[in-house]
Scaffold this active site. Structure first.
Site, PDB file in Angstrom:
ATOM      1  N   ILE A   1       0.837  -1.202   0.000  1.00  0.00           N
ATOM      2  CA  ILE A   1       0.000   0.000   0.000  1.00  0.00           C
ATOM      3  C   ILE A   1       0.870   1.250   0.000  1.00  0.00           C
ATOM      4  O   ILE A   1       0.537   2.264  -0.625  1.00  0.00           O
ATOM      5  CB  ILE A   1      -0.954  -0.009   1.213  1.00  0.00           C
ATOM      6  CG1 ILE A   1      -2.084  -1.010   0.982  1.00  0.00           C
ATOM      7  CG2 ILE A   1      -1.537   1.368   1.474  1.00  0.00           C
ATOM      8  CD1 ILE A   1      -3.031  -0.631  -0.154  1.00  0.00           C
ATOM      9  N   TYR A   2       2.002   1.204   0.700  1.00  0.00           N
ATOM     10  CA  TYR A   2       2.931   2.341   0.688  1.00  0.00           C
ATOM     11  C   TYR A   2       3.311   2.689  -0.751  1.00  0.00           C
ATOM     12  O   TYR A   2       3.198   3.847  -1.175  1.00  0.00           O
ATOM     13  CB  TYR A   2       4.179   1.999   1.503  1.00  0.00           C
ATOM     14  CG  TYR A   2       5.328   2.952   1.303  1.00  0.00           C
ATOM     15  CD1 TYR A   2       5.237   4.281   1.728  1.00  0.00           C
ATOM     16  CD2 TYR A   2       6.510   2.540   0.682  1.00  0.00           C
ATOM     17  CE1 TYR A   2       6.292   5.160   1.538  1.00  0.00           C
ATOM     18  CE2 TYR A   2       7.561   3.417   0.490  1.00  0.00           C
ATOM     19  CZ  TYR A   2       7.455   4.730   0.914  1.00  0.00           C
ATOM     20  OH  TYR A   2       8.487   5.603   0.725  1.00  0.00           O
ATOM     21  N   ALA A   3       3.769   1.706  -1.510  1.00  0.00           N
ATOM     22  CA  ALA A   3       4.173   1.949  -2.895  1.00  0.00           C
ATOM     23  C   ALA A   3       2.988   2.411  -3.735  1.00  0.00           C
ATOM     24  O   ALA A   3       3.124   3.305  -4.579  1.00  0.00           O
ATOM     25  CB  ALA A   3       4.782   0.677  -3.485  1.00  0.00           C
TER      26      ALA A   3
ATOM     27  N   THR B   1       0.362   4.103  -2.777  1.00  0.00           N
ATOM     28  CA  THR B   1       0.000   5.496  -2.505  1.00  0.00           C
ATOM     29  C   THR B   1       0.994   6.458  -3.140  1.00  0.00           C
ATOM     30  O   THR B   1       0.619   7.541  -3.595  1.00  0.00           O
ATOM     31  CB  THR B   1      -0.094   5.778  -0.997  1.00  0.00           C
ATOM     32  OG1 THR B   1       1.157   5.468  -0.350  1.00  0.00           O
ATOM     33  CG2 THR B   1      -1.200   4.969  -0.352  1.00  0.00           C
ATOM     34  N   LYS B   2       2.257   6.066  -3.201  1.00  0.00           N
ATOM     35  CA  LYS B   2       3.250   6.923  -3.856  1.00  0.00           C
ATOM     36  C   LYS B   2       3.014   6.970  -5.366  1.00  0.00           C
ATOM     37  O   LYS B   2       3.169   8.020  -6.006  1.00  0.00           O
ATOM     38  CB  LYS B   2       4.661   6.426  -3.543  1.00  0.00           C
ATOM     39  CG  LYS B   2       5.094   6.686  -2.115  1.00  0.00           C
ATOM     40  CD  LYS B   2       5.167   8.176  -1.807  1.00  0.00           C
ATOM     41  CE  LYS B   2       5.784   8.469  -0.464  1.00  0.00           C
ATOM     42  NZ  LYS B   2       5.901   9.918  -0.197  1.00  0.00           N
TER      43      LYS B   2
END
Length: 340
Positions: free
Chosen positions: A152-154, A156-157
């Protein structure tokens, strides 16, 4: 004196970038939410150091507090906005994905709205090498597709990159996204591996080494990264209408055909075996690590490696600090800060 508004100024990268810009004569206003994702005292100390300069001012508030953000930007009236704030950490995104949607998507949207309203000269925003996800062709180049994020981090970026392109197209707002590759150095984040390894080694505790140590990273020293961002401020992507017909194309340029938008890798262009990096920490601390080998963690990738040719073409600069030198500098800072 050019005025630069930096989100995440009390963060690891924002602190170093603010220091560099102040040294070069910029006026800087920092905006940081001071969240407790890691030790807030470290963030507070960074801001205290920055506030010793008369050209630095700061606001402590969340990006999701849109009223405060917009009012602060209006008062400062920046020429350039550099958006570094957001929820960091690949592994924490498995535990608390909502923090990434709130901080990285909603927060970034609010920053873009501020940049659009003030019609700033250049909006620069942080992305990550994690957007390359399941890609296996290396070194990673900005023109590769990045449609397979593994966390999810990637994701969102990557969403921020897509939103940035739409804002650039709709409003002729020059936008540069930079993808960071495993940043390390003094004043680093306690949640990052190099910090955890150093802390555990000096305490005599075991370190967890994932994928049994078969990991490769493009380690980028933080002051090299700050220098690259500083130089990219001046590399403003041109609007499609403003590009001369005889403009010489840059090989491998990610400049959009539809917007003043560009993606730029910032990395050392060198891939280092994780075990070699750990040996460098052992050498700098003078202590052998107790090694606890672990399987690969969900969402992690075995290797990252940046093609930094575009950065060099745009700025004439390449990060170049050797990882052994960078590790030695970090360990010296760590001992000094924690009085070890």
């Amino acid at each position: 004196m050019q005025r630069v508004f930096i989100t995440g100024s009390a963060g690891f990268i924002g602190f170093h970038l603010s220091q560099l810009l102040l040294k070069e004569g910029y006026q800087v206003h920092g905006y940081d939410g001071m969240t407790d994702y890691y030790d807030v005292r470290l963030k507070q100390r960074r801001h205290q150091i920055l506030l010793q300069s008369p050209d630095f001012s700061a606001t402590e508030a969340m990006l999701q507090d849109d009223d405060t953000l917009q009012q602060t930007v209006d008062r400062f009236a920046p020429d350039v906005i550099i958006h570094l704030a957001g929820q960091a950490g690949v592994r924490y995104s498995l535990e608390n994905p909502r923090a990434y949607i709130d901080g990285n998507v909603t927060g970034s949207f609010n920053v873009m709205e501020a940049a659009r309203r003030l019609n700033v000269q250049h909006l620069l925003m942080a992305s990550t090498s994690s957007v390359y996800g399941a890609n296996t062709e290396m070194p990673f180049a900005e023109t590769q597709k990045a449609d397979t994020p593994l966390t999810i981090y990637a994701a969102t970026k990557k969403a921020t990159e897509a939103m940035g392109h739409s804002y650039a197209h709709l409003h002729d707002l020059p936008v540069t996204m930079f993808r960071f590759f495993t940043v390390y150095g003094p004043w680093g984040r306690p949640d990052m591996a190099f910090f955890k390894f150093t802390d555990a080694i000096l305490k005599g505790d075991p370190i967890d080494i994932y994928n049994n140590g078969e990991m490769y990273r493009d380690f980028t020293f933080v002051t090299d990264l700050a220098r690259a961002i500083r130089l990219l401020i001046d590399a403003v992507p041109p609007t499609p209408a403003g590009r001369p017909e005889d403009m010489t194309p840059i090989n491998g340029d990610s400049l959009s055909p539809a917007a003043p938008f560009r993606v730029v890798n910032i990395g050392n262009s060198d891939t280092v075996h994780l075990m070699d990096f750990i040996v460098a920490i052992e050498d700098a601390t003078g202590t052998q690590a107790k090694r606890n080998f672990m399987p690969m963690q969900t969402g992690d990738v075995p290797a990252t490696w940046a093609n930094a040719d575009l950065l060099n073409a745009l700025t004439g600069y390449r990060p170049q600090t050797h990882y052994k030198d960078g590790v030695a500098q970090f360990v010296r800072w760590f001992r000094d800060y924690y009085q070890l």
